[in-house]
Design a protein around this motif. Structure first.
Motif, PDB file in Angstrom:
ATOM      1  N   PHE A 169      74.151  67.028  27.664  1.00 45.79           N
ATOM      2  CA  PHE A 169      73.384  67.441  26.495  1.00 45.79           C
ATOM      3  C   PHE A 169      73.950  66.716  25.288  1.00 45.79           C
ATOM      4  CE2 PHE A 169      72.540  70.869  29.383  1.00 45.79           C
ATOM      5  CZ  PHE A 169      71.299  71.358  29.031  1.00 45.79           C
ATOM      6  N   GLY A 170      73.073  66.111  24.500  1.00 44.43           N
ATOM      7  CA  GLY A 170      73.576  65.394  23.344  1.00 44.43           C
ATOM      8  C   GLY A 170      72.474  65.013  22.391  1.00 44.43           C
ATOM      9  N   ALA A 171      72.834  64.128  21.474  1.00 39.27           N
ATOM     10  CA  ALA A 171      71.897  63.659  20.455  1.00 39.27           C
ATOM     11  C   ALA A 171      72.241  62.213  20.123  1.00 39.27           C
ATOM     12  CB  ALA A 171      72.007  64.534  19.211  1.00 39.27           C
ATOM     13  N   GLU A 172      71.305  61.548  19.451  1.00 42.10           N
ATOM     14  CA  GLU A 172      71.535  60.154  19.076  1.00 42.10           C
ATOM     15  C   GLU A 172      72.674  60.023  18.079  1.00 42.10           C
ATOM     16  OE1 GLU A 172      68.359  57.506  18.110  1.00 42.10           O
ATOM     17  OE2 GLU A 172      66.991  58.546  19.461  1.00 42.10           O
ATOM     18  N   VAL A 173      72.765  60.956  17.158  1.00 45.81           N
ATOM     19  CA  VAL A 173      73.823  60.924  16.157  1.00 45.81           C
ATOM     20  C   VAL A 173      75.117  61.399  16.812  1.00 45.81           C
ATOM     21  CG1 VAL A 173      74.600  61.885  13.950  1.00 45.81           C
ATOM     22  CG2 VAL A 173      72.177  61.397  14.321  1.00 45.81           C
TER      23      VAL A 173
ATOM     24  N   ILE B  34      69.808  65.239  28.310  1.00 47.48           N
ATOM     25  CA  ILE B  34      68.942  66.133  27.557  1.00 47.48           C
ATOM     26  C   ILE B  34      69.250  65.938  26.071  1.00 47.48           C
ATOM     27  CG2 ILE B  34      68.255  68.529  27.126  1.00 47.48           C
ATOM     28  CD1 ILE B  34      70.102  67.788  30.299  1.00 47.48           C
ATOM     29  N   ASP B  35      68.280  65.427  25.334  1.00 55.05           N
ATOM     30  CA  ASP B  35      68.444  65.204  23.900  1.00 55.05           C
ATOM     31  C   ASP B  35      68.138  66.511  23.182  1.00 55.05           C
ATOM     32  OD1 ASP B  35      68.150  64.537  21.166  1.00 55.05           O
ATOM     33  OD2 ASP B  35      67.598  62.482  21.684  1.00 55.05           O
ATOM     34  N   ILE B  36      69.153  67.090  22.560  1.00 53.26           N
ATOM     35  CA  ILE B  36      69.008  68.412  21.935  1.00 53.26           C
ATOM     36  C   ILE B  36      68.162  68.384  20.671  1.00 53.26           C
ATOM     37  CG2 ILE B  36      71.171  69.232  22.919  1.00 53.26           C
ATOM     38  CD1 ILE B  36      72.437  68.857  20.106  1.00 53.26           C
TER      39      ILE B  36
ATOM     40  N   LEU C 143      77.835  67.567  25.679  1.00 49.00           N
ATOM     41  CA  LEU C 143      78.290  68.667  26.521  1.00 49.00           C
ATOM     42  C   LEU C 143      77.931  68.304  27.949  1.00 49.00           C
ATOM     43  CD1 LEU C 143      79.293  71.642  26.873  1.00 49.00           C
ATOM     44  CD2 LEU C 143      76.885  72.310  26.645  1.00 49.00           C
ATOM     45  N   VAL C 144      78.930  68.319  28.833  1.00 47.63           N
ATOM     46  CA  VAL C 144      78.699  67.950  30.230  1.00 47.63           C
ATOM     47  C   VAL C 144      78.823  69.190  31.105  1.00 47.63           C
ATOM     48  CG1 VAL C 144      79.513  66.565  32.179  1.00 47.63           C
ATOM     49  CG2 VAL C 144      79.521  65.592  29.882  1.00 47.63           C
TER      50      VAL C 144
END
Length: 109
Positions: free
Chosen positions: A11-15, A51-53, A78-79
């Motif tokens: 789970f993460g984001a581009e930033v 998964i892009d939050i 988050l893994v």
């Protein structure tokens, strides 16, 4: 070879996470994990998801994890492996490998 098909989720984001200075991006972490696991445990099946939050999520479960990250309960990336938190923020490979070995994965010689 194991009959278990673990599900690895990033789970993460581009930033990049503000608390994770100098850490790779979430997407880079996902790609790095996919390559490292495939090298260490060749021909042992697993599923890995990114998964892009910050994007709309269809799954209620994914939405709940994303909200927990956005509410600062966890850093990202988050893994998870089979719904168990393995790491957050700056991800280290050894806990991922150890968890997979506990699930029956055998490292390549």
């Amino acid at each position: 070879m194991t009959e278990n098909h673990p599900v690895i989720e990033v789970f993460g984001a581009e930033v990049i996470c503000a608390s994770c200075v100098n850490a790779p991006s979430s997407k880079d972490t996902y790609e790095w994990l996919q390559a490292a696991i495939s090298r260490k445990f060749p021909e042992q099946p697993f599923t890995i998801r990114y998964i892009d939050i910050e994007q709309p999520l269809e799954s209620t479960r994914d939405q709940e994890w994303a909200e927990r990250i956005q509410n600062d309960e966890f850093f990202y990336p988050l893994v998870l492996i089979n719904n168990e938190v393995i790491g957050e923020g700056y991800i280290q490979i050894q806990p991922v490998f150890s968890t997979l070995e506990k699930l029956g994965f055998v490292p390549a010689e």
